[in-house]
Design a protein around this motif. Structure first.
Motif, short mmCIF file in Angstrom:
data_model
loop_
_atom_site.label_atom_id
_atom_site.label_comp_id
_atom_site.label_asym_id
_atom_site.label_seq_id
_atom_site.Cartn_x
_atom_site.Cartn_y
_atom_site.Cartn_z
N UNK A 195 0.75 -1.12 0.07
CA UNK A 195 -0.10 -0.28 0.04
C UNK A 195 0.86 1.25 -0.02
N UNK A 196 0.50 2.17 -1.07
CA UNK A 196 1.27 3.48 -1.00
C UNK A 196 0.75 4.54 -0.08
N UNK A 197 1.63 5.39 0.45
CA UNK A 197 1.15 6.51 1.16
C UNK A 197 1.70 7.73 0.75
N UNK A 198 1.19 8.99 0.45
CA UNK A 198 1.68 10.04 -0.13
C UNK A 198 1.70 11.19 0.72
N UNK A 199 2.59 12.15 0.75
CA UNK A 199 2.70 13.48 1.54
C UNK A 199 1.69 14.37 0.92
N UNK A 200 1.70 15.39 1.66
CA UNK A 200 0.62 16.47 1.15
C UNK A 200 1.07 17.16 -0.13
N UNK A 201 2.15 17.07 -0.72
CA UNK A 201 2.30 17.47 -2.06
C UNK A 201 1.88 16.51 -3.18
N UNK A 202 1.57 15.06 -2.61
CA UNK A 202 1.26 14.12 -3.57
C UNK A 202 2.30 13.19 -4.03
N UNK A 203 3.68 13.66 -3.39
CA UNK A 203 4.78 12.77 -3.61
C UNK A 203 4.66 11.63 -2.73
N UNK A 204 5.19 10.23 -3.47
CA UNK A 204 5.21 8.92 -2.62
C UNK A 204 6.39 9.23 -1.51
N UNK A 205 5.44 8.83 -0.42
CA UNK A 205 6.14 8.99 0.99
C UNK A 205 6.75 7.61 1.50
N UNK A 206 5.70 6.52 1.55
CA UNK A 206 6.15 5.32 1.74
C UNK A 206 5.33 4.11 1.38
N UNK A 207 5.91 2.85 1.18
CA UNK A 207 4.87 1.70 0.70
C UNK A 207 5.24 0.66 1.99
N UNK A 208 4.17 0.18 2.28
CA UNK A 208 3.70 -0.74 3.35
C UNK A 208 3.44 -2.26 2.85
N UNK A 209 4.02 -3.22 3.21
CA UNK A 209 3.69 -4.48 2.85
C UNK A 209 2.55 -4.98 3.77
N UNK A 210 1.57 -4.98 3.30
CA UNK A 210 0.15 -5.35 3.80
C UNK A 210 0.09 -6.67 4.46
N UNK A 211 -0.54 -6.66 5.69
CA UNK A 211 -0.97 -7.98 6.49
C UNK A 211 -2.34 -8.50 5.71
N UNK A 212 -2.15 -9.83 5.19
CA UNK A 212 -3.08 -10.51 4.48
C UNK A 212 -4.17 -10.99 5.21
N UNK A 213 -4.21 -10.76 6.59
CA UNK A 213 -5.29 -11.08 7.25
C UNK A 213 -6.25 -9.88 7.58
N UNK A 214 -5.99 -8.84 7.11
CA UNK A 214 -6.87 -7.48 7.18
C UNK A 214 -8.08 -7.70 5.98
#
Length: 424
Positions: A237-256
């Protein structure tokens, strides 16, 4: 997670597989070394300069011991590969998807139907295919000229649009547009860039969706009764900063629950796009009112990243091994306990080519407890390359708070002068 689709895999049975052709491999394609480790002879099918997109440079240090140059005639390329005893054909890049399926069909080897190849790499063909079978998708049009694009935008009257090359995997960022003037202004440069990197000037104009975007990697292999089975290997899952730039990408738990919803959606997408074998990478946006919606799908090699080792430790998944086993079945290994889930975060650094790394602060970053890998730009006190805005740090650990603490430390060090040179 795997379910069978409804389309049969038509393939001539083979006693074994000892020679594999990789079509249009780009520098960094992981297949050559992985095939050699399995005792399979790798052969590269390269594109002649006159038919290779000018932005895609040949690999000057090719790891392939043998190669066949495709000069435009499928018949001659197939003849050369048949003489070499090729028993598996794999696309080595987005550019190689259609040619690989056409070659495999002529050789009678497992692959997708070449008549439907655009479904597996062309964004403009994917949305209509999903609509036809009732899979939710975003509104989009494959356009060949500016007038056509503007007429479609006027008819749809959306709040925002995205203009991008029709070919998935093209290293050209999409452009957000709001008005006809925005579309017209972005059109010429986007068309030139698409031709340079994909060989096609076709573009896609689509609705602009939620910024919540996810990358879902999968592998399809033949299952029971010859039906393909899709297995989701990892979701990010991608997370972006206020200016729309890519901030971080997290491996997601498949149980969610969200992860499960994304998985089930992509399984339907893979069936609709007639993916029969091999790896696929899907980009999906999540809309609160409409659920998951496909942005792009591409059946090319899984992209290598700094996070591959962390992913293997966290989930037990080796995407390259999985991908090769779709074409080259291996003996079933004895069952091993699944590893305990570990949190993996890819932190995108906020550097640019005009900066210089502070070696003292860079050393602190490298020594943080959950840091597993760093881009080379954090290893030397020298001007950063033009690609510095894509540099990253990989964090991983069982304790999510420890990972978050190191993430916050990295951002604090950036504010304190990580890219502003050595201390006086």
């Amino acid at each position: 997670m795997a379910i069978p689709s409804a389309a049969p895999v038509l393939a001539r049975p083979r006693a074994d597989t000892s020679t594999a052709a990789v079509v249009a491999p780009l520098p960094g394609c992981p297949y050559a070394k992985a095939l050699a480790r399995r005792g399979v002879r790798p052969i590269a099918v390269t594109l002649a300069p006159r038919i290779r997109p000018p932005g895609l440079h040949a690999d000057t240090d090719s790891p392939y011991p043998e190669s066949v140059e495709h000069r435009g005639s499928t018949r001659l390329t197939v003849k050369a590969l048949r003489a070499l005893g090729v028993t598996a054909v794999l696309p080595g890049s987005a550019v190689g998807v259609e040619l690989a399926e056409r070659i495999a069909w002529h050789l009678g080897l497992p692959a997708g139907d070449p008549a439907s190849s655009p479904l597996r790499y062309d964004l403009g063909a994917q949305s209509p295919a999903l609509e036809q079978v009732g899979v939710p998708t975003r509104r989009a049009a494959r356009v060949t000229n500016l007038g056509q694009a503007l007429r479609w935008a006027d008819a749809e009257r959306l709040d925002g649009y995205v203009l991008a090359p029709a070919a998935a995997g093209t290293p050209v960022p999409s452009v957000d547009c709001t008005t006809d003037l925005d579309i017209a202004a972005a059109w010429p440069a986007m068309r030139r860039a698409a031709a340079r990197y994909s060989g096609s000037t076709h573009l896609v104009l689509a609705e602009r969706l939620s910024p919540r975007e996810y990358t879902i990697n999968s592998v399809t292999s033949p299952g029971r009764h010859g039906l393909p089975e899709h297995c989701i290997t990892d979701i990010w899952g991608d997370s972006r900063s206020a200016d729309g730039a890519l901030d971080r990408t997290d491996l997601m738990d498949r149980r969610h629950l969200l992860t499960r919803a994304l998985s089930m959606y992509v399984l339907r997408v893979l069936d609709a796009l007639k993916v029969l074998r091999g790896p696929a990478t899907c980009r999906v946006a999540y809309s609160e009112g409409r659920g998951p919606l496909l942005l792009s799908a591409l059946t090319a090699p899984p992209p290598a990243s700094l996070a591959d080792d962390a992913l293997r430790t966290a989930t037990g998944e080796d995407r390259i091994t999985r991908a090769l086993e779709a074409w080259l079945p291996a003996p079933v290994p004895p069952p091993v306990p699944a590893p305990a889930f570990r949190h993996v975060v890819r932190v995108r650094l906020r550097a640019c080519g005009d900066d210089r790394v502070n070696p003292w602060l860079a050393r602190i970053v490298r020594q943080l407890p959950t840091v597993k890998a760093v881009s080379d730009v954090l290893r030397a006190d020298r001007p950063l390359p033009s690609t510095a805005d894509r540099a990253e740090v990989v964090l991983s650990g069982r304790d999510p708070e420890a990972v978050e603490t190191d993430y916050r430390v990295i951002r604090a060090l950036e504010r304190e002068g990580l890219y502003h040179g050595a201390r006086p």
